[in-house]
Design an enzyme around this catalytic site. Structure first.
Site, PDB file in Angstrom:
ATOM      1  N   ASP A   1      -4.700 -13.830   0.520  1.00 57.01           N
ATOM      2  CA  ASP A   1      -5.335 -12.558   0.861  1.00 57.01           C
ATOM      3  C   ASP A   1      -6.568 -12.722   1.007  1.00 57.01           C
ATOM      4  OD1 ASP A   1      -5.527 -10.041   1.570  1.00 57.01           O
ATOM      5  OD2 ASP A   1      -5.286  -9.170  -0.398  1.00 57.01           O
TER       6      ASP A   1
ATOM      7  N   HIS B   1      -6.454 -10.567  -9.564  1.00 55.15           N
ATOM      8  CA  HIS B   1      -5.184  -9.587  -9.015  1.00 55.15           C
ATOM      9  C   HIS B   1      -4.291  -9.652  -9.607  1.00 55.15           C
ATOM     10  CE1 HIS B   1      -8.014  -9.901  -5.458  1.00 55.15           C
ATOM     11  NE2 HIS B   1      -7.628  -8.714  -4.927  1.00 55.15           N
TER      12      HIS B   1
ATOM     13  N   LEU C   1     -11.011  -3.660  -6.746  1.00 52.84           N
ATOM     14  CA  LEU C   1     -10.848  -5.031  -6.029  1.00 52.84           C
ATOM     15  C   LEU C   1     -10.388  -4.886  -4.547  1.00 52.84           C
ATOM     16  CD1 LEU C   1      -8.723  -6.890  -8.495  1.00 52.84           C
ATOM     17  CD2 LEU C   1     -11.126  -7.675  -7.633  1.00 52.84           C
TER      18      LEU C   1
ATOM     19  N   ASN D   1      -0.126  -5.194  -6.512  1.00 53.83           N
ATOM     20  CA  ASN D   1      -1.575  -4.712  -6.107  1.00 53.83           C
ATOM     21  C   ASN D   1      -1.323  -3.423  -4.916  1.00 53.83           C
ATOM     22  OD1 ASN D   1      -3.771  -6.350  -7.308  1.00 53.83           O
ATOM     23  ND2 ASN D   1      -2.155  -7.729  -6.748  1.00 53.83           N
TER      24      ASN D   1
ATOM     25  N   HIS E   1       0.865  -1.106   0.071  1.00 55.55           N
ATOM     26  CA  HIS E   1      -0.031  -0.157  -0.058  1.00 55.55           C
ATOM     27  C   HIS E   1       1.040   1.229   0.094  1.00 55.55           C
ATOM     28  CE1 HIS E   1      -3.858  -2.080   0.548  1.00 55.55           C
ATOM     29  NE2 HIS E   1      -3.126  -3.030   1.350  1.00 55.55           N
TER      30      HIS E   1
ATOM     31  N   GLY F   1      -9.735  -8.040  -1.350  1.00 56.34           N
ATOM     32  CA  GLY F   1      -8.705  -9.118  -1.258  1.00 56.34           C
ATOM     33  C   GLY F   1      -9.525 -10.180  -2.301  1.00 56.34           C
TER      34      GLY F   1
END
Length: 385
Positions: A272, A249, A305, A217, A193, A307
């Site tokens: 995830d 993903h 999206l 991601n 992130h 997880g």
């Protein structure tokens, strides 16, 4: 002693077409391709037509079957641990969301309670994903609770239940000192992130960072003039990368590229997984955010999206079908790499002296049975054993 008879055995660098696994209590006594006398055993599991894999280790999983780690309840951890057995997962890190400290404390307390009576999959510790992330790359994390890195918060959690991984954005204020603190505490830090530059990644690596959270991601993308975290994952063969191989993903073509470029020994397959994993289509709530599940895809109302609902064993199947890499190589990414990077001893292989954490799979990668410490804790009744 117990025996798994006439089973194919896949373990790092090993592929026995027909073998016998002899179990002595919680451990593997031997693995042999020679015939053994069945009269010497208390129980025999017929493994013909099945493949024995080292029990999968999922280092990034938030929940399943309607339960979330951040519920802060023993029942939630217990139910998640039981559900993971159906996927061949014998060990997992309950993974939190970006939440207030009191919620994270309650989650740690629930994990600690489960660890005193691990009836199903083992929980050697936790993965704290957030809240020390970049709001611009928040994804499905709740922005209301994003904050700067705080060593004392992690120290508090670690005193309740072992913290094994913390996901952090290296570019946020105080991150480098925090990463260094985590190294001193023996906790792995993973960049995620995050919009970190490659230079910031290198600085974080020098401070102790060693993983990348759900590669591709919610991280700075690859560009030919600034390679970001995605470029770092490709360029740096020391850093380990988590990969969600649900073909959503991360699409099949990029999965193939990853396994062509990155050493298998540096790849960590994860799910995830969310609380909606194993549930029917519908609307759910996770971390205070609405989740819409449709056709096994979990998304925010905006369409982004969240997880995944990927069963672990099918992530392995996807990679095998996409890449064609021998299973004895791919299996490193399902347990051995995790064990090595997180300091878990005696797991991740089917060899003498290792813990008898074993997943028995069909040729279609359906789980027939899961053993934890030599005990069959899950049996799919579709298979006669």
């Amino acid at each position: 002693m117990n025996l798994i008879r006439n089973v194919r055995v896949i373990s790092p660098d090993i592929d026995y077409k027909y073998a016998n696994i002899i179990l002595d209590g919680e451990y593997i006594k031997s693995v042999t391709e020679k015939e053994v006398n069945p009269e010497n055993f208390d129980r025999i599991i017929e493994g013909e037509g099945l493949t024995a894999f080292p029990g999968f280790i999922d280092e990034h999983t938030h929940g399943a079957v309607g339960y979330d780690v951040c519920d802060g309840k023993y029942e939630s951890i217990d139910k998640i641990a039981e559900a993971r057995l159906k996927e061949g997962v014998t060990m997992f890190l309950p993974t939190t969301l970006t939440q207030p400290q009191e919620v994270l404390v309650a989650a740690a307390q629930a994990v600690a309670q489960y660890r005193k009576n691990e009836r199903w999959a083992e929980t050697p510790g936790m993965h704290i994903e957030g809240p020390y992330i970049n709001c611009a790359y928040k994804g499905a994390q709740n922005p209301d609770f994003i904050r700067l890195p705080n060593t004392e918060e992690i120290r508090q959690l670690n005193e309740i239940a072992p913290v094994k991984i913390v996901t952090v954005a290296p570019e946020v204020e105080g991150a480098m000192e925090f990463i260094s603190d985590m190294r001193e505490m023996g906790i792995v830090t993973s960049a995620g992130h995050s919009g970190a530059t490659y230079a910031e990644f290198l600085q974080a690596k020098a401070a102790g960072l060693s993983h990348l959270t759900h590669f591709f991601n919610q991280m700075s993308p690859l560009h030919h003039r600034e390679i970001g975290l995605v470029g770092a994952g490709f360029a740096d063969n020391d850093v380990k990368i988590e990969l969600i191989c649900d073909k959503l993903h991360v699409k099949p073509d990029i999965i193939k590229i990853v396994f062509n470029v990155k050493p298998v020994g540096q790849i960590l397959l994860i799910t995830d997984s969310l609380l909606a994993s194993g549930l029917p289509d519908g609307k759910y709530v996770m971390g205070g955010l609405e989740m819409i599940l449709k056709n096994h895809e979990a998304r925010l109302p905006s369409g982004n999206l969240m997880g995944s609902t990927l069963p672990y064993q099918y992530g392995l199947r996807n990679v095998y079908e996409i890449t064609g890499i021998p299973l004895k190589e791919l299996v490193k990414a399902t347990s051995w790499n995790q064990a090595q990077s997180l300091g878990f001893h005696g797991v991740g292989k089917i060899e003498k002296g290792f813990k008898a954490n074993i997943a028995l799979l069909s040729d279609q990668f359906d789980v027939a049975a899961t053993l934890v410490k030599g005990r069959m804790v899950y049996h799919n009744e579709a298979f006669k054993l």
